[in-house]
Design a protein around this motif. Sequence first.
Motif, PDB file in Angstrom:
ATOM      1  N   ARG A  70      -1.130  -3.269  10.173  1.00  0.00           N
ATOM      2  CA  ARG A  70      -1.713  -3.091  11.572  1.00  0.00           C
ATOM      3  C   ARG A  70      -1.953  -1.788  12.010  1.00  0.00           C
ATOM      4  O   ARG A  70      -2.994  -1.539  12.817  1.00  0.00           O
ATOM      5  CB  ARG A  70      -0.572  -3.706  12.475  1.00  0.00           C
ATOM      6  CG  ARG A  70      -0.289  -5.189  12.291  1.00  0.00           C
ATOM      7  CD  ARG A  70      -1.605  -5.956  12.685  1.00  0.00           C
ATOM      8  NE  ARG A  70      -1.563  -5.924  14.187  1.00  0.00           N
ATOM      9  CZ  ARG A  70      -2.865  -5.555  14.839  1.00  0.00           C
ATOM     10  NH1 ARG A  70      -3.979  -5.093  14.267  1.00  0.00           N
ATOM     11  NH2 ARG A  70      -2.794  -5.376  16.234  1.00  0.00           N
ATOM     12  N   ALA A  71      -1.288  -0.692  11.572  1.00  0.00           N
ATOM     13  CA  ALA A  71      -1.470   0.805  11.916  1.00  0.00           C
ATOM     14  C   ALA A  71      -2.568   1.008  11.171  1.00  0.00           C
ATOM     15  O   ALA A  71      -3.433   1.953  11.609  1.00  0.00           O
ATOM     16  CB  ALA A  71      -0.276   1.438  11.332  1.00  0.00           C
ATOM     17  N   ALA A  72      -3.207   0.542  10.208  1.00  0.00           N
ATOM     18  CA  ALA A  72      -4.434   1.018   9.583  1.00  0.00           C
ATOM     19  C   ALA A  72      -5.645   0.144  10.327  1.00  0.00           C
ATOM     20  O   ALA A  72      -6.865   0.140  10.002  1.00  0.00           O
ATOM     21  CB  ALA A  72      -4.525   0.665   8.059  1.00  0.00           C
ATOM     22  N   GLY A  73      -5.409  -0.676  11.161  1.00  0.00           N
ATOM     23  CA  GLY A  73      -6.378  -1.360  11.983  1.00  0.00           C
ATOM     24  C   GLY A  73      -6.960  -2.707  11.439  1.00  0.00           C
ATOM     25  O   GLY A  73      -7.813  -3.220  11.795  1.00  0.00           O
ATOM     26  N   ILE A  74      -6.027  -3.326  10.450  1.00  0.00           N
ATOM     27  CA  ILE A  74      -6.353  -4.482   9.873  1.00  0.00           C
ATOM     28  C   ILE A  74      -5.928  -5.643  10.752  1.00  0.00           C
ATOM     29  O   ILE A  74      -4.850  -5.748  11.286  1.00  0.00           O
ATOM     30  CB  ILE A  74      -5.688  -4.755   8.428  1.00  0.00           C
ATOM     31  CG1 ILE A  74      -6.363  -3.888   7.734  1.00  0.00           C
ATOM     32  CG2 ILE A  74      -5.666  -6.052   8.386  1.00  0.00           C
ATOM     33  CD1 ILE A  74      -5.511  -3.860   6.020  1.00  0.00           C
ATOM     34  N   THR A  75      -6.849  -6.575  11.277  1.00  0.00           N
ATOM     35  CA  THR A  75      -6.509  -7.658  12.308  1.00  0.00           C
ATOM     36  C   THR A  75      -6.635  -9.019  11.295  1.00  0.00           C
ATOM     37  O   THR A  75      -6.543 -10.200  12.224  1.00  0.00           O
ATOM     38  CB  THR A  75      -7.779  -7.575  13.492  1.00  0.00           C
ATOM     39  OG1 THR A  75      -8.965  -7.753  12.710  1.00  0.00           O
ATOM     40  CG2 THR A  75      -7.711  -6.192  14.101  1.00  0.00           C
ATOM     41  N   HIS A  76      -7.171  -9.042  10.296  1.00  0.00           N
ATOM     42  CA  HIS A  76      -7.479 -10.302   9.441  1.00  0.00           C
ATOM     43  C   HIS A  76      -6.326 -10.454   8.414  1.00  0.00           C
ATOM     44  O   HIS A  76      -6.168  -9.822   7.562  1.00  0.00           O
ATOM     45  CB  HIS A  76      -8.947 -10.216   8.907  1.00  0.00           C
ATOM     46  CG  HIS A  76      -9.358 -11.406   8.110  1.00  0.00           C
ATOM     47  ND1 HIS A  76     -10.570 -11.411   7.756  1.00  0.00           N
ATOM     48  CD2 HIS A  76      -8.674 -12.679   7.946  1.00  0.00           C
ATOM     49  CE1 HIS A  76     -10.613 -12.441   7.112  1.00  0.00           C
ATOM     50  NE2 HIS A  76      -9.725 -13.276   7.252  1.00  0.00           N
ATOM     51  N   PHE A  77      -5.581 -11.705   8.659  1.00  0.00           N
ATOM     52  CA  PHE A  77      -4.400 -11.964   7.590  1.00  0.00           C
ATOM     53  C   PHE A  77      -4.673 -13.295   7.061  1.00  0.00           C
ATOM     54  O   PHE A  77      -5.009 -14.413   7.814  1.00  0.00           O
ATOM     55  CB  PHE A  77      -3.203 -11.930   8.610  1.00  0.00           C
ATOM     56  CG  PHE A  77      -2.789 -10.342   8.650  1.00  0.00           C
ATOM     57  CD1 PHE A  77      -2.000  -9.660   7.955  1.00  0.00           C
ATOM     58  CD2 PHE A  77      -3.197  -9.904   9.835  1.00  0.00           C
ATOM     59  CE1 PHE A  77      -1.789  -8.265   8.261  1.00  0.00           C
ATOM     60  CE2 PHE A  77      -2.985  -8.546  10.248  1.00  0.00           C
ATOM     61  CZ  PHE A  77      -2.233  -7.730   9.418  1.00  0.00           C
ATOM     62  N   ASP A  78      -4.480 -13.352   5.742  1.00  0.00           N
ATOM     63  CA  ASP A  78      -4.741 -14.777   5.053  1.00  0.00           C
ATOM     64  C   ASP A  78      -3.625 -15.093   4.382  1.00  0.00           C
ATOM     65  O   ASP A  78      -2.804 -14.308   3.804  1.00  0.00           O
ATOM     66  CB  ASP A  78      -5.956 -14.223   3.991  1.00  0.00           C
ATOM     67  CG  ASP A  78      -6.386 -15.461   3.239  1.00  0.00           C
ATOM     68  OD1 ASP A  78      -7.324 -16.101   3.344  1.00  0.00           O
ATOM     69  OD2 ASP A  78      -5.810 -15.653   2.068  1.00  0.00           O
ATOM     70  N   THR A  79      -3.301 -16.570   4.491  1.00  0.00           N
ATOM     71  CA  THR A  79      -2.315 -17.223   3.874  1.00  0.00           C
ATOM     72  C   THR A  79      -2.765 -18.693   3.283  1.00  0.00           C
ATOM     73  O   THR A  79      -3.951 -18.911   3.274  1.00  0.00           O
ATOM     74  CB  THR A  79      -0.910 -17.422   4.777  1.00  0.00           C
ATOM     75  OG1 THR A  79       0.090 -17.808   3.981  1.00  0.00           O
ATOM     76  CG2 THR A  79      -1.420 -18.247   5.881  1.00  0.00           C
TER      77      THR A  79
END
Length: 321
Positions: free
Chosen positions: A40-49
Amino acid sequence: MNTDLISLDGTPASALAFGTMQFGGRADAAQSAEMYAACRAAGITHFDTAWVYTDGRSEEILGQLIRDARDSLLIATKVAYTGGAGAENIRRQLDQSRARLGQDMVDILYLHRYDEDTDLRETLATLAELRAAGQFRYLGLSNFAAWQVMKTIMIGQEFDLRPAILQPMYSLIKRQVEVEILPMCADQGIAVAPYSPLGGGMLTGKYAAGLAGDTAAGSSRGRLDDDPRYRERYGQPWMLDSARALADLAAELAVEPASLAVAWAAGYGAQVTPIISARSLEQLRPSLAALEIDMTPALYERISALSPRPAPATDRLEEQA
C-alpha cells in the motif's frame, strides 16, 4: 498502468499487483500484514487471491487487511480450479470466497482454469447471473490458451459478458505467451496480470549454484528446492544460464535481479500488470523496487536477449525480428 480497470471509487489499477498465495501458508498473519502495508505504501491497489489458496486462509487474511481502504482497491479471487466450472460449484466457491473476504462483491472474478468437461455456455450463463446480482464486477480468465479466450469472447456475447483481464504465466524464462496470448490481449483490449514474473524464484539469483539435487545447497532457498513441480517447470539448464546472466546485468546496474525481472515483464506493454508475491517483507522489497527501474527500450531489449525468444505462431522463423 491499466486505466480500464478501476476500483469502486475510480482509483485506476496500479502498475503492479500483489498475489497473496503465501498468506496463511509460508507467511503468517503478521508477515502478511507487513507485506500488505508495504504494498500500500508503494501505491499498489490490486490484490489477488483464490478460493483454493491455503485452504481459505489467504482470503480470510486479505479480507481483514482491506477493510479500511476497500473502495480504493481492486480485489481479485478465483474459482473452479477444483470441482469444475459448473453452475453449482462456481456459486458455492464464490459464496465462500465472499464470506472469507468479508465482502458482498469482488472486483475481479477469475475462472482459475479452463474446464474441458463443462459446457462453456453453462459456465458463462452462471457468471452473467452472478455479475447481474452484483457479486463481481470484472470477469477474468486464468491459465487459458488464446483459442479458449476467443471462444469465451464469442460465446460470452450471448450473455453480454466479456473477459476484462487474463492471468497467464510469464517471465524471462517462460515466454510462450508472447506468441499469441499477449498480442491477442492487446488486440482485444484485455488487461494482463501475469503471475510468476520471477520464474518461481529462479530470477532472483539465489539459485546460481544450481537446483537441489544438482549441488549441495544447504537449507531450502524456496520452492525450487522444495517442490518437484517447480524444479520440473524451471529445470532446463538454459533457464539457469539466463538467470545467471540477469544477475550479472543487475550487478552491473547496481540493482537486484528480481527488480529487473519484474520491470522487464511490465515492460511488454501498458496493459501488463505483473503479480508480485513473497513470503516475507525482506523477500518482497526487490520486487517492489521494480517500480523504480527506468525500463528504457534499450534495457528491455538487452534483458530480452538473455533468453530464447519463442518462435512465432506461424513458425516462419526467417521473418522473426
